[in-house]
Design an enzyme around this catalytic site. Structure first.
Site, PDB file in Angstrom:
ATOM      1  N   ARG A  89      -1.566  -0.254  -1.771  1.00 34.51           N
ATOM      2  CA  ARG A  89      -1.606   0.480  -2.957  1.00 34.51           C
ATOM      3  C   ARG A  89      -3.337   0.723  -3.308  1.00 34.51           C
ATOM      4  O   ARG A  89      -3.491   0.965  -4.366  1.00 34.51           O
ATOM      5  CB  ARG A  89      -1.492  -0.293  -3.818  1.00 34.51           C
ATOM      6  CG  ARG A  89      -1.650  -1.828  -4.110  1.00 34.51           C
ATOM      7  CD  ARG A  89      -1.600  -2.660  -5.177  1.00 34.51           C
ATOM      8  NE  ARG A  89      -1.583  -3.329  -5.470  1.00 34.51           N
ATOM      9  CZ  ARG A  89      -2.105  -4.226  -6.573  1.00 34.51           C
ATOM     10  NH1 ARG A  89      -1.858  -3.919  -7.919  1.00 34.51           N
ATOM     11  NH2 ARG A  89      -2.804  -5.864  -6.663  1.00 34.51           N
ATOM     12  N   ASP A 121       5.544   0.384  -5.871  1.00 34.70           N
ATOM     13  CA  ASP A 121       4.814   1.972  -5.870  1.00 34.70           C
ATOM     14  C   ASP A 121       3.732   2.128  -5.838  1.00 34.70           C
ATOM     15  O   ASP A 121       2.980   2.756  -6.551  1.00 34.70           O
ATOM     16  CB  ASP A 121       5.585   1.375  -7.373  1.00 34.70           C
ATOM     17  CG  ASP A 121       4.573   0.421  -7.833  1.00 34.70           C
ATOM     18  OD1 ASP A 121       3.862  -0.387  -7.599  1.00 34.70           O
ATOM     19  OD2 ASP A 121       5.142   0.252  -9.372  1.00 34.70           O
ATOM     20  N   GLY A 122       2.500   1.181  -5.224  1.00 37.83           N
ATOM     21  CA  GLY A 122       1.346   1.739  -5.002  1.00 37.83           C
ATOM     22  C   GLY A 122       0.330   1.533  -6.261  1.00 37.83           C
ATOM     23  O   GLY A 122      -1.344   2.052  -6.086  1.00 37.83           O
ATOM     24  N   ARG A 179     -10.328  -8.037   7.314  1.00 41.28           N
ATOM     25  CA  ARG A 179      -9.744  -8.995   7.247  1.00 41.28           C
ATOM     26  C   ARG A 179      -9.168 -10.073   8.749  1.00 41.28           C
ATOM     27  O   ARG A 179      -9.180  -9.402   9.683  1.00 41.28           O
ATOM     28  CB  ARG A 179      -8.441  -8.713   6.285  1.00 41.28           C
ATOM     29  CG  ARG A 179      -8.553  -8.322   4.783  1.00 41.28           C
ATOM     30  CD  ARG A 179      -7.405  -7.469   5.186  1.00 41.28           C
ATOM     31  NE  ARG A 179      -7.842  -6.685   3.666  1.00 41.28           N
ATOM     32  CZ  ARG A 179      -7.748  -7.183   2.215  1.00 41.28           C
ATOM     33  NH1 ARG A 179      -7.172  -8.313   2.362  1.00 41.28           N
ATOM     34  NH2 ARG A 179      -8.149  -5.988   0.831  1.00 41.28           N
ATOM     35  N   ASP A 243      -3.868 -12.495   5.427  1.00 30.37           N
ATOM     36  CA  ASP A 243      -4.494 -11.352   4.787  1.00 30.37           C
ATOM     37  C   ASP A 243      -5.755 -11.199   4.109  1.00 30.37           C
ATOM     38  O   ASP A 243      -5.844  -9.598   3.737  1.00 30.37           O
ATOM     39  CB  ASP A 243      -3.358 -10.300   4.668  1.00 30.37           C
ATOM     40  CG  ASP A 243      -2.379 -10.760   3.629  1.00 30.37           C
ATOM     41  OD1 ASP A 243      -1.575 -11.870   3.778  1.00 30.37           O
ATOM     42  OD2 ASP A 243      -2.289  -9.859   2.642  1.00 30.37           O
ATOM     43  N   ASP A 253      -9.526  -9.759  -2.825  1.00 32.28           N
ATOM     44  CA  ASP A 253      -7.795 -10.174  -3.359  1.00 32.28           C
ATOM     45  C   ASP A 253      -7.894 -10.828  -4.108  1.00 32.28           C
ATOM     46  O   ASP A 253      -7.256 -12.299  -4.276  1.00 32.28           O
ATOM     47  CB  ASP A 253      -6.715 -10.341  -2.243  1.00 32.28           C
ATOM     48  CG  ASP A 253      -6.876  -9.069  -0.696  1.00 32.28           C
ATOM     49  OD1 ASP A 253      -7.634  -7.934  -1.729  1.00 32.28           O
ATOM     50  OD2 ASP A 253      -6.366  -9.038  -0.096  1.00 32.28           O
TER      51      ASP A 253
END
Length: 479
Positions: A89, A121-122, A179, A243, A253
């Site tokens: 996304r 759904d991004g 990453r 990740d 993140d």
């Protein structure tokens, strides 16, 4: 196509195409520009009006020489190899070189589906976007290596999570988005040529062309340094999958994060982490485990013995960084071998007594040697427990041995022990206002989080222990 004098240098896109896919963003409906940070000026994007910046970040217009790519990476999630993950996304809009030689990659999150969205759904929701927006800048304000944010936009799309929520996009800013998982993707899918290309690119672009072995040594040290900062700030990341680990040792993140409130050393801030793998007191050991998975990817570049020796440096590096930060938190300017134990016994005492982490250390900044009552504000909330009295007696002895001067020590301690951190209930108050289209609380709190060591007397109540009903929020990965 808008033509502005923006110095894009999209170096990642010059790598072999296995590492990324070109994508088209999906604009959110009825976008509302909520906030933009100081990075707009630093990135020389002041050439864009806020309206044009919003349109660019929302995928409505293009800027010459930009890029629109999603990158491919793999990863270990909760200790199991999860295969290909990638930017499901997120879309990189380009890397900007500033006049001082810094490289900044701009990436939007919530920009719609990519080839890596799998069943997703991004999209992103307001709730998680505001949390990430705030915490990126809060961690920056604390002086901890981190990704930053440029802007946040909210929309009217319906997004299905635990409930139906509204859409949002945030623009993140990284020195690099590479990453551990990018290397894992190449290694575990037997793409040796791509792996070699990625290693050379990383070595030359971000590590001044040092040898592969020296690059790995620096990655290990940067990771150890980051973990030491997380631990001494009482920060829990919540989802330390490989990740989500940066090769530059920056925090990336932000999902189910949290700052310690009651000092529970085994605190788990992610309610999806049923085994407590990413608990507060596990973070450094998980980082070492993640580094081991990264070093496997270099098994064709360095002998196994040298890789093992590199990995074995992590523990000593972490403890060295951690001890220095702990001494600063306690206001110690000299070193004694027992200092690490002094700090460790304090943490255990705070945990046993469920004393709020940030609040305690800020109150300790007011301590006068051998004057228990100088902690009067602390005693308004907690009893003078014998266990804590014993520790303060040991602390007195340690301060006396280095001839500590109260006023000088207190001033220095207040420069490293924040008065304010982003507690989850504070973030929730801001989220609720943003969902209504407002941004006053967000702007006000960003000013506090940029200077968390200052007094900000008008917000004094937020420096105290949280109300019981608002304490220790548990959040999910979608948060």
């Amino acid at each position: 196509m808008f033509r502005f004098n923006i110095n894009f240098d999209n170096s990642f896109q010059k790598l072999l195409a296995f590492l990324y896919e070109h994508v088209a963003p999906t604009s959110i409906k009825q976008p509302l520009f909520i906030h933009v940070t100081e990075l707009k000026k630093e990135l020389r994007l002041e050439l864009l009006s806020d309206s044009d910046l919003q349109k660019w970040l929302n995928g409505e217009i293009r800027i010459s020489n930009e890029q629109r790519i999603a990158t491919r990476y793999a990863g270990h999630q909760f200790a199991s190899f999860a295969g290909q993950l990638s930017d499901g996304r997120a879309i990189s809009l380009g890397e900007i070189l500033t006049s001082d030689g810094k490289r900044w990659e701009i990436q939007t999150k919530g920009s719609g589906m990519t080839p890596f969205s799998r069943m997703g759904d991004g999209k992103a929701v307001i709730r998680s976007s505001v949390r990430e927006y705030l915490c990126s800048e809060a961690i920056y304000g604390l002086g901890i290596p981190t990704s930053r944010v440029l802007a946040i936009i909210i929309g009217e799309d319906k997004v299905y999570r635990e409930t139906i929520e509204r859409s949002a996009i945030i623009a993140g800013v990284f020195a690099s988005n590479i990453r551990f998982g990018h290397f894992e993707m190449c290694y575990h899918y037997n793409r040796q040529e791509v792996l070699n290309d990625l290693i050379e690119y990383t070595r030359n672009t971000f590590f001044d062309g040092v040898s592969v072995e020296e690059m790995l040594a620096q990655i290990i040290d940067k990771t150890a340094f980051l973990m030491a900062h997380w631990q001494t700030a009482g920060f829990c990341h919540g989802v330390m999958n490989t990740d989500n680990m940066s090769i530059l040792g920056i925090t990336i993140d932000y999902g189910p994060f949290g700052f310690l409130e009651d000092t529970d050393l085994s605190h788990v801030c992610n309610h999806s982490d049923h085994q407590g793998r990413y608990a507060y007191d596990n973070q450094s050991s998980v980082a070492a485990w993640n580094l081991k998975k990264l070093l496997v990817c270099f098994s064709d570049h360095l002998p196994n013995e040298r890789l093992i020796n590199l990995l074995n440096t992590f523990s000593e590096l972490f403890h060295s960084h951690y001890q220095k930060l702990c001494q600063r938190k306690l206001g110690l300017t000299t070193h004694e071998s027992e200092d690490y134990q002094l700090f460790g016994s304090l943490l255990q005492t705070l945990s046993d007594l469920a004393i709020v982490y940030t609040f305690f250390f800020r109150q300790l900044c007011n301590y006068d040697i051998n004057q228990i009552n100088s902690l009067s504000e602390l005693w308004n909330y907690y009893e003078k427990n014998e266990e804590l009295m014993v520790w303060l007696s040991l602390y007195d002895q340690r301060l006396e041995r280095e001839l500590s001067v109260d006023i000088k020590r207190q001033t220095e301690m207040k420069s490293v022990n924040p008065k304010y951190v982003l507690r989850n209930y504070i973030a929730q108050e801001i989220i609720e206002e943003v969902e209504k289209g407002g941004n006053e609380k967000l702007k006000n709190w960003l000013e506090i989080l940029y200077s968390p060591f200052a007094e900000h007397l008008e917000y004094e109540s937020y420096s105290k222990p949280s109300p019981t009903e608002k304490k220790n929020y548990s959040v999910s990965c979608s948060s």
